[in-house]
Design a protein around this motif. Sequence first.
Motif, short mmCIF file in Angstrom:
data_model
loop_
_atom_site.label_atom_id
_atom_site.label_comp_id
_atom_site.label_asym_id
_atom_site.label_seq_id
_atom_site.Cartn_x
_atom_site.Cartn_y
_atom_site.Cartn_z
N MET A 54 106.86 62.16 63.96
CA MET A 54 106.86 62.66 62.59
C MET A 54 107.16 61.53 61.60
SD MET A 54 105.99 65.70 62.18
CE MET A 54 104.97 66.17 63.56
N LEU A 55 108.10 60.66 61.97
CA LEU A 55 108.46 59.57 61.06
C LEU A 55 107.29 58.61 60.84
CD1 LEU A 55 112.11 58.78 62.21
CD2 LEU A 55 111.40 59.86 60.09
N MET A 57 104.45 59.25 60.38
CA MET A 57 103.53 59.84 59.41
C MET A 57 103.83 59.37 57.98
SD MET A 57 102.65 63.79 59.61
CE MET A 57 101.98 63.59 61.23
N ASN A 58 105.07 58.98 57.72
CA ASN A 58 105.42 58.57 56.36
C ASN A 58 106.05 57.18 56.29
OD1 ASN A 58 104.68 60.87 54.70
ND2 ASN A 58 106.23 61.98 55.86
N TYR A 59 105.99 56.43 57.39
CA TYR A 59 106.63 55.12 57.39
C TYR A 59 105.58 54.03 57.23
CZ TYR A 59 109.12 51.00 58.99
OH TYR A 59 109.65 49.75 59.06
N ASP A 68 111.10 51.35 50.88
CA ASP A 68 110.73 52.44 49.96
C ASP A 68 110.21 53.66 50.71
OD1 ASP A 68 111.48 50.98 47.77
OD2 ASP A 68 109.48 50.13 47.44
N SER A 69 109.45 53.42 51.80
CA SER A 69 108.91 54.56 52.53
C SER A 69 110.02 55.33 53.23
CB SER A 69 107.82 54.13 53.52
OG SER A 69 108.37 53.34 54.55
N TYR A 72 111.54 57.39 50.66
CA TYR A 72 110.63 58.51 50.40
C TYR A 72 110.87 59.63 51.41
CZ TYR A 72 106.12 60.97 50.02
OH TYR A 72 105.14 61.92 49.88
N ILE A 73 110.99 59.24 52.70
CA ILE A 73 111.25 60.23 53.75
C ILE A 73 112.59 60.92 53.49
CG2 ILE A 73 111.81 60.50 56.21
CD1 ILE A 73 109.84 58.16 56.72
N GLU A 76 112.26 62.74 49.46
CA GLU A 76 111.18 63.52 48.89
C GLU A 76 110.49 64.45 49.87
OE1 GLU A 76 108.71 61.65 45.98
OE2 GLU A 76 110.14 60.01 45.76
N VAL A 77 110.28 64.00 51.11
CA VAL A 77 109.58 64.85 52.06
C VAL A 77 110.51 65.99 52.51
CG1 VAL A 77 108.29 64.92 54.21
CG2 VAL A 77 108.31 62.84 52.85
N THR A 78 109.96 67.21 52.59
CA THR A 78 110.75 68.36 53.04
C THR A 78 111.37 68.08 54.41
OG1 THR A 78 109.04 69.67 51.98
CG2 THR A 78 110.70 70.87 53.24
N TYR A 79 112.68 68.25 54.51
CA TYR A 79 113.42 68.03 55.76
C TYR A 79 113.28 66.61 56.30
CZ TYR A 79 114.47 72.99 56.07
OH TYR A 79 114.93 74.24 55.82
N LEU A 82 116.44 65.36 57.55
CA LEU A 82 116.86 65.93 58.82
C LEU A 82 116.12 65.27 59.99
CD1 LEU A 82 118.57 68.11 60.23
CD2 LEU A 82 116.62 69.63 60.04
N ILE A 83 114.81 65.09 59.83
CA ILE A 83 114.00 64.46 60.88
C ILE A 83 114.54 63.06 61.15
CG2 ILE A 83 111.69 63.68 61.52
CD1 ILE A 83 111.69 66.65 61.29
N TYR B 40 108.03 69.60 57.54
CA TYR B 40 107.84 68.18 57.26
C TYR B 40 106.37 67.81 57.32
CZ TYR B 40 108.37 63.11 58.24
OH TYR B 40 108.27 61.74 58.23
N PHE B 43 104.24 69.31 54.40
CA PHE B 43 104.78 69.02 53.07
C PHE B 43 103.72 68.62 52.02
CE2 PHE B 43 105.98 65.18 50.62
CZ PHE B 43 106.69 65.80 49.60
N TRP B 81 105.42 56.33 48.12
CA TRP B 81 106.46 55.36 47.79
C TRP B 81 105.90 54.18 47.01
CZ3 TRP B 81 104.80 56.82 52.60
CH2 TRP B 81 103.96 55.93 53.26
#
Lengths: 228, 175
Positions: A54-55, A57-59, A68-69, A72-73, A76-79, A82-83, B40, B43, B81
């Motif tokens: 999952m990480l 996906m936004n890293y 910055d990413s 962002y995780i 801004e990203v839902t949960y 937590l992830i 997640y 989102f 970002w």
Amino acid sequence: MRVKKEGWLEERVNLEPIRASLLDRKIPKGVGWLQTLGSATLITFVALVVTGVMLTMNYSNSPDHAYDSVQYIENEVTYGWLIRGVHHWAASGMVVLAVLHGLRTLFSGAYKYPRELTWIVGVLLLLLVMGAAFTGYLLPWDQKAYWATVVGTNIAGEVPVVGGFVLKLLRGGESIGAVTLVRFYSLHAAIIPILITTLISIHLFLVVRIGIAAPQRRGKTHSAVESR
Amino acid sequence: MGNAKQQGTDQIGRRIFLRNSVLTIGGAIAAILGYPVVRYFIFPAVKGEEAKAFTQIARVSQLPVSVPTFVTYEERIKDGWVVTTKSLGAWVVVKNETSVVAFDPHCTHLGCAYYWNPDRNRFLCPCHAGVFDIDGNVISGPPPRPLDRLELRVDGGNILVGKTITSNSGQQKNG
């Protein structure tokens, strides 16, 4: 024995013998919570794979964007918090559990004949877990991550004869920078997880195949293959 | 179950109880972990459109009255970002201190850049001869709707613009 009506899948694929050999194993007397440390380590690994995928996906594994990413995780990203939190703590948890699992195996003598191979694969797994923890530590690309990696790779560089080679191999050059970050990301998110998954498969196969070591009891001779 | 009742009801009861316990607890853990993971993952598809920030583009006092002026400005664009700045422009018409209109600088036909022709007192689009008046209404040519406007606020003599409002088919009220 009761004749059980077979289900659609069972009738075609006949999974029962596999289920039975995996789950209906004879467990020696005296086995308890200490023997669950390996399973606990496995569960943390599963959690790490799920949250880690999952990480990704936004890293962004570039020095310009990594920090910055991660922010962002986190924000801004839902949960996302937590992830990433589960990944962070499960990582520490897996190192601790893997070490405890190894210590239990050592102190109960479970590494002895006929389980030497399981032990050797386990030691390799412990090294890979350390490698995953070390490479993952750099990825947030903050001050702590950067300097921990400076020190960590310097330690590797102190190895006699091959130190310089290992240092450049890890850093992807003389200093820590963009190439280091991508290399660590590749090791952390692709190479090491694949190796760990492969070795866990072998490790588990051996555990199921050989059986769990019977705990030694005071005044009794150790019977390694009691459970077979 | 008739036979089982006679010998070892206890054992089978425990077996089933343990199996159900493991499935329930395991299922609960999987659900508790799975829910955030799904949230997640989806989102980007479910987050609402972010309110676009207003950007200051000019002061009312700098612009001539009743003569459209092309104003260029830079806007901060946030993509995950990555924050970048984009150069944008707008045709701004000042009627008086409080009545200001900003038009998106693209013709509503096919998106060409139009210009103000002071001699004819019209906005002209060079691509397909679209003609608009000073309020953005279509006078002639192929454009399907009046010029798009930008969300606009006058705050202490500063002109701030937000997102583009497409004026669909409905005629705009004249400003």
